[in-house]
Design a protein around this motif. Structure first.
Motif, mmCIF file in Angstrom:
data_model
loop_
_atom_site.group_PDB
_atom_site.id
_atom_site.type_symbol
_atom_site.label_atom_id
_atom_site.label_comp_id
_atom_site.label_asym_id
_atom_site.label_seq_id
_atom_site.Cartn_x
_atom_site.Cartn_y
_atom_site.Cartn_z
ATOM 1 N N ARG A 286 0.831 -1.208 0.000
ATOM 2 C CA ARG A 286 0.000 0.000 0.000
ATOM 3 C C ARG A 286 0.860 1.249 0.000
ATOM 4 N N ARG A 287 1.955 1.224 0.737
ATOM 5 C CA ARG A 287 2.826 2.391 0.835
ATOM 6 C C ARG A 287 3.564 2.668 -0.471
ATOM 7 N N LEU B 143 4.861 12.814 3.327
ATOM 8 C CA LEU B 143 4.941 11.843 4.424
ATOM 9 C C LEU B 143 5.114 10.395 3.960
ATOM 10 N N PRO B 144 4.327 9.897 2.996
ATOM 11 C CA PRO B 144 4.518 8.497 2.584
ATOM 12 C C PRO B 144 5.929 8.219 2.066
ATOM 13 N N LYS C 130 12.993 10.149 -1.577
ATOM 14 C CA LYS C 130 12.837 11.578 -1.807
ATOM 15 C C LYS C 130 11.909 11.801 -3.005
ATOM 16 N N PRO C 131 11.081 12.836 -2.955
ATOM 17 C CA PRO C 131 10.189 13.097 -4.086
ATOM 18 C C PRO C 131 10.951 13.627 -5.287
ATOM 19 N N ALA D 290 -1.258 11.688 -2.503
ATOM 20 C CA ALA D 290 -1.487 10.418 -3.196
ATOM 21 C C ALA D 290 -0.674 10.318 -4.479
ATOM 22 N N LEU D 291 -0.448 11.442 -5.159
ATOM 23 C CA LEU D 291 0.200 11.410 -6.470
ATOM 24 C C LEU D 291 1.707 11.602 -6.426
ATOM 25 N N THR D 292 2.236 12.168 -5.339
ATOM 26 C CA THR D 292 3.651 12.535 -5.302
ATOM 27 C C THR D 292 4.573 11.339 -5.473
#
Length: 261
Positions: A99-100, A124-125, A132-133, A171-173
């Motif tokens: 899920r993560r 956060l996720p 990293k994003p 949710a999308l990051t």
């Protein structure tokens, strides 16, 4: 409607990659006289880079199907898969990791942490996963959702619409394989809702994101590539390239049938 008359959703075309699949999926709550079949042998595929809306009367099983497919609720029988992974075969830790790392969620209840800023909630996720994003993608999401001037604000300092945009950005990051959205425009005004749906539409077209959205709004459903209709825990119909009018007409037909049964 008899079980044998239930609408059969066409399988993916040859070579079409499937992001998630239910096969004969049933979900039963309670036993004996209190037994309720929320889902009754549902088989459906959600293809990659496709935007699917799930609609149906109250109590038809829309949210239950989404929760089972997202690994948020167990199933009673049948199969639920994300990619090639059978959710029923996973332990709690494996399911949490899946899920993560592979699934994004957007709920009508924003589920933001009140002590974190908007930016901290968004990332956060990824922070939990030690990743990293992508800065360009993050900036694109933030800009598109109109959050650039709100990133330092905590949820209590944001409007409901802004909180929902933060939830969508979160949710999308991580660029998940599939995003499940439960009434994502339910707390937004029409303009904010249209902007959000437009961004979800763009994420499917430009980034090959897979979106599965539960909604009761024919206008919201018209942004999808197809609409799957549930009634009494079964899939009963499907529309491709939907328009708001076509969806509304189909819903009215279900309502009329319900009153005559």
């Amino acid at each position: 409607m008899s079980h044998t008359a239930a609408y059969a959703v066409p399988r993916s075309p040859a070579g079409g990659a499937v992001a998630a699949r239910a096969t004969g999926l049933s979900k039963v709550y309670g036993q004996g006289e209190t037994r309720v079949a929320a889902l009754d042998s549902v088989s459906v595929e959600f293809r990659r880079a496709e935007f699917t809306a799930i609609m149906g009367p109250s109590g038809s099983g829309k949210s239950t199907l989404m929760h089972c497919m997202a690994g948020l609720d167990s199933i009673s029988s049948g199969s639920a898969r994300i990619g090639d992974v059978e959710l029923g075969s996973l332990g709690d830790r494996q399911l949490t990791r899946l899920r993560r790392d592979r699934v994004g969620f957007v709920f009508q209840a924003f589920n933001l942490l009140p002590t974190l800023s908007a930016l901290e909630n968004i990332t956060l996720p990824l922070d939990i996963a030690g990743r990293k994003p992508d800065p360009e993608w993050l900036q694109r999401i933030v800009t598109t959702l109109g959050l650039s001037g709100r990133l330092a604000h905590r949820p209590s300092q944001l409007s409901g619409g802004q909180q929902q945009r933060v939830a969508v950005a979160r949710a999308l990051t991580a660029k998940p394989e599939i995003v499940f959205a439960d009434e994502p425009t339910g707390n937004l005004d029409s303009r904010s809702g249209a902007e959000l749906l437009g961004f979800l539409r763009e994420s499917v077209q430009a980034l090959r994101q897979t979106i599965v959205m539960v909604t009761h709004d024919p206008v919201a459903a018209s942004y999808a590539d197809r609409v799957v209709f549930l009634a009494d825990g079964r899939i009963v119909d499907e529309i491709h390239a939907p328009t708001a009018d076509a969806v509304l007409d189909r819903m009215k037909a279900f309502d009329a049938k319900g009153r005559t049964n």
